[in-house]
Enzyme design. Structure first.
Site, mmCIF file in Angstrom:
data_model
loop_
_atom_site.group_PDB
_atom_site.id
_atom_site.type_symbol
_atom_site.label_atom_id
_atom_site.label_comp_id
_atom_site.label_asym_id
_atom_site.label_seq_id
_atom_site.Cartn_x
_atom_site.Cartn_y
_atom_site.Cartn_z
ATOM 1 N N CYS A 87 0.305 -1.749 0.264
ATOM 2 C CA CYS A 87 0.154 0.264 0.086
ATOM 3 C C CYS A 87 1.069 1.054 -0.142
ATOM 4 O O CYS A 87 0.697 2.614 -0.950
ATOM 5 C CB CYS A 87 -0.870 -0.259 1.257
ATOM 6 S SG CYS A 87 -2.041 1.115 1.180
ATOM 7 N N CYS A 92 -1.541 1.692 -2.979
ATOM 8 C CA CYS A 92 -2.271 2.713 -3.044
ATOM 9 C C CYS A 92 -2.053 4.646 -2.567
ATOM 10 O O CYS A 92 -2.205 5.023 -3.562
ATOM 11 C CB CYS A 92 -3.362 2.857 -1.062
ATOM 12 S SG CYS A 92 -3.363 0.960 -1.378
ATOM 13 N N LYS A 95 0.304 5.287 -5.532
ATOM 14 C CA LYS A 95 -0.974 5.610 -6.828
ATOM 15 C C LYS A 95 -1.898 6.976 -6.894
ATOM 16 O O LYS A 95 -2.061 7.034 -7.790
ATOM 17 C CB LYS A 95 -1.899 3.998 -6.858
ATOM 18 C CG LYS A 95 -3.001 3.973 -8.097
ATOM 19 C CD LYS A 95 -4.036 4.118 -6.941
ATOM 20 C CE LYS A 95 -4.535 4.164 -5.831
ATOM 21 N NZ LYS A 95 -5.463 3.037 -6.144
ATOM 22 N N TYR A 229 -8.863 -3.060 -11.701
ATOM 23 C CA TYR A 229 -8.625 -1.636 -11.214
ATOM 24 C C TYR A 229 -6.979 -1.174 -10.806
ATOM 25 O O TYR A 229 -7.381 -0.199 -11.071
ATOM 26 C CB TYR A 229 -8.901 -1.333 -9.686
ATOM 27 C CG TYR A 229 -8.571 -2.126 -8.425
ATOM 28 C CD1 TYR A 229 -7.957 -1.194 -8.071
ATOM 29 C CD2 TYR A 229 -8.469 -3.562 -8.502
ATOM 30 C CE1 TYR A 229 -7.134 -2.025 -7.403
ATOM 31 C CE2 TYR A 229 -8.138 -4.197 -7.036
ATOM 32 C CZ TYR A 229 -7.503 -3.524 -6.851
ATOM 33 O OH TYR A 229 -6.547 -3.574 -5.681
ATOM 34 N N GLU A 233 -6.500 1.949 -13.521
ATOM 35 C CA GLU A 233 -5.877 3.058 -12.897
ATOM 36 C C GLU A 233 -4.870 3.718 -13.019
ATOM 37 O O GLU A 233 -3.966 4.926 -13.655
ATOM 38 C CB GLU A 233 -5.964 2.473 -11.218
ATOM 39 C CG GLU A 233 -6.903 2.236 -10.616
ATOM 40 C CD GLU A 233 -6.872 2.679 -8.739
ATOM 41 O OE1 GLU A 233 -7.461 2.440 -8.044
ATOM 42 O OE2 GLU A 233 -5.944 1.522 -8.653
ATOM 43 N N HIS A 499 -25.425 22.195 -0.367
ATOM 44 C CA HIS A 499 -25.270 23.069 -1.500
ATOM 45 C C HIS A 499 -24.242 24.032 -1.743
ATOM 46 O O HIS A 499 -24.665 24.647 -1.344
ATOM 47 C CB HIS A 499 -27.044 22.985 -2.049
ATOM 48 C CG HIS A 499 -27.509 23.625 -3.735
ATOM 49 N ND1 HIS A 499 -27.933 23.033 -4.420
ATOM 50 C CD2 HIS A 499 -27.440 24.789 -3.629
ATOM 51 C CE1 HIS A 499 -27.596 23.183 -5.711
ATOM 52 N NE2 HIS A 499 -27.762 25.060 -5.262
ATOM 53 N N GLU A 504 -25.343 15.461 -2.357
ATOM 54 C CA GLU A 504 -26.525 16.143 -2.680
ATOM 55 C C GLU A 504 -27.434 15.387 -3.159
ATOM 56 O O GLU A 504 -28.846 15.413 -3.096
ATOM 57 C CB GLU A 504 -26.783 17.366 -2.544
ATOM 58 C CG GLU A 504 -26.195 18.089 -4.068
ATOM 59 C CD GLU A 504 -27.015 19.685 -4.080
ATOM 60 O OE1 GLU A 504 -27.886 20.069 -3.459
ATOM 61 O OE2 GLU A 504 -26.451 20.317 -4.698
#
Length: 524
Positions: A87, A92, A95, A229, A233, A499, A504
């Site tokens: 990682c 991770c 990346k 993935y 990526e 908002h 939302e």
């Protein structure tokens, strides 16, 4: 006389801590090795990745005497790294940093619509500067891990570890015949996984994700093998940084994910210039010279019509999967069962040998995700050295894919929901929308998407949430927590949105797939 370990109530432990102080109390609570068959350690952890660090640190906090072994086997290209596992070193963390670098290029284009006088077309990127900065940050993480181990009194042993018996571990250094032996009451294997190199002529010319983030020179025109993935990526990063990028797909893009969402990611990458070689398999890679620079002639075949093609690339990156690092550890010799993928068969992290445990990517049935390994490690430590019986929860695991437009999800895919509850019993609410920040540059108009899958038989309890757009991981995290609490569609509707935000849009979904109405959002 003081009782120790699990025989003490939490209140009693607190009283003793106040009387004797933390360090003395740790010695009292510790499962003293001399009283447990003469083992040197209460716990020995093989693997210094996220799971291994998690279980070792928590066990030490609970009073166990712990050793952690970590050894990095260099890649075919000679890439190696420090403690921390995949990682922070080759997964991770780098990346996400390169993903940010690619997004920075896109933001240069956006900025012109907001009044900035920049020239995004002729902007130059310095690959070496980026990689050096990323590696410098990673080294700071490596140092931090070592400091924390020392602070917690954990013995860090930079050796390759293999099992001699259920309580004995042999420590070996590469190139040395010297073998050291340690013993432990309990052993945790957390060695993770490593990328697979394709078994074809010239497959050794491939780099992997273990090499990409420390490449000393730009990759140039790149072919990525695999469309899970990691491959997608990498495609998003390299294309975003301006490199000609292709992805070879054998079957499906993101085949383990919701397929509607997978198609959206593929289409978005294609619009950004990534080429997809569908239904194709690699046959051979030949190294060739071109003006003193190495290039690779790649031969591949279409599995539907049998047609063979060739193309030249500067770099071939293998992202066809990962295998568990269980080789050369003598696991089967001492009776540790492996599954068909070579992972350690486990139930609640316990292997077929009762005092040996497996966590993280090396354990069967476990999602290959850093937070999951960390959770497994912490809960295992509490079960071994605390008063807990809590087990790892395999449900509702949130995840994100960091492609140019990000994808985040929690819960079931639409395919899984239909398979489990039947089509007539689920309701899917959805909406296409344009983030406000994309409005002025007219970027990705109505390309971002939300899908909420509900169970009609349980008051429209939410089974799965899917989001395709900016900051997917940040947005999905909170909704994953609400799903843990059993949120229903009406409760989601009654939540006030913030908002103007992307998130939302989850609070005002009113179009179902079943209705056939247009789900595109207009206005704010």
């Amino acid at each position: 006389m003081l009782l120790t370990g699990k025989h003490l109530t939490l209140t009693k432990k607190t009283e003793i801590k106040k009387q004797l102080g933390t360090e003395i109390t740790k010695k009292i609570f510790r499962k003293i090795s001399e009283k447990k068959g003469g083992y040197q350690y209460d716990l020995a952890v093989i693997g210094g990745g996220s799971g291994g660090l998690s279980v070792s640190q928590k066990a030490a906090e609970l009073g166990a005497k712990v050793a952690l072994m970590d050894y990095v086997e260099p890649t075919l290209r000679g890439s190696k790294w420090g403690i921390g596992g995949a990682c922070p070193n080759v997964g991770c963390i780098p990346k996400k940093l390169l993903h940010a670098a690619a997004q920075s290029r896109e933001n240069l284009h956006f900025s012109t619509f907001y009044g900035w006088d920049v020239d995004p077309i002729n902007a130059k990127h310095n690959w070496n500067l980026m990689i050096n900065n990323v590696q410098s940050y990673i080294r700071s993480l490596n140092w931090g891990y070592k400091v924390k181990l020392r602070q917690k009194g954990i013995d860090y042993l930079n050796f390759f570890a293999r099992l001699k018996s259920e309580h004995e571990i042999e420590l070996v250094r590469k190139g040395s015949d010297d073998v050291k032996l340690i013993t432990a009451e309990n052993i945790v294997i957390a060695t993770g996984g490593t990328p697979i190199i394709p078994q074809v002529p010239g497959g050794e010319h491939c780099i992997t994700s273990n090499d990409l983030f420390s490449l000393p020179t730009p990759p140039g025109k790149t072919l990525i093998l695999g469309a899970a993935y990691i491959g997608l990526e990498a495609a998003g990063v390299l294309s975003g940084l301006g490199f000609d990028t292709s992805v070879m797909v054998r079957s499906k893009v993101l085949r383990k994910f919701d397929q509607q969402m997978a198609k959206m990611i593929q289409n978005n990458l294609a619009r950004k210039g990534v080429a997809f070689l569908h239904k194709s398999v690699l046959k051979e890679i030949k190294k060739i010279q071109n003006n003193n620079n190495s290039k690779y002639l790649v031969s591949f075949q279409n599995i539907e019509n049998g047609q063979e093609k060739q193309a030249e690339f500067d770099t071939v990156l293998s992202a066809i999967g990962r295998r568990a690092q269980t080789q050369r550890m003598n696991l089967e010799k001492i009776g540790i069962a492996l599954d068909k993928e070579g992972k350690i068969a486990q139930k609640n992290c316990q292997s077929s040998v009762k005092n040996i445990y497996a966590i993280g990517d090396v354990s069967s049935g476990s999602p290959e995700l850093t937070p999951f390994a960390i959770s497994q490690g912490k809960l295992l430590a509490f079960r071994l050295y605390g008063d807990s019986t809590q087990k790892t929860d395999y449900s509702l695991i949130p995840t994100a894919v960091f492609t140019p437009l990000e994808y985040g999800s929690a819960g079931l895919s639409e395919e899984e929901a239909i398979s489990t509850y039947k089509l007539e019993n689920i309701e899917v609410y959805h909406s296409y929308f344009t983030p406000l920040e994309f409005a002025l540059p007219h970027f990705a108009e109505n390309e971002c998407y939300i899908k909420v899958i509900c169970n009609k038989l349980e008051n429209e309890k939410i089974l799965g949430i899917h989001y395709f757009g900016p900051n997917a991981g940040e947005i999905i995290q909170g909704f994953a927590a609400s799903m843990k609490c059993g949120i229903t569609k009406s409760q989601l509707d009654s939540t006030l949105g913030i908002h103007p935000t992307c998130a939302e849009n989850f609070t005002n979904l009113d179009v179902t797939k079943r209705s056939g109405k247009d789900p595109k959002k207009t206005g704010c």
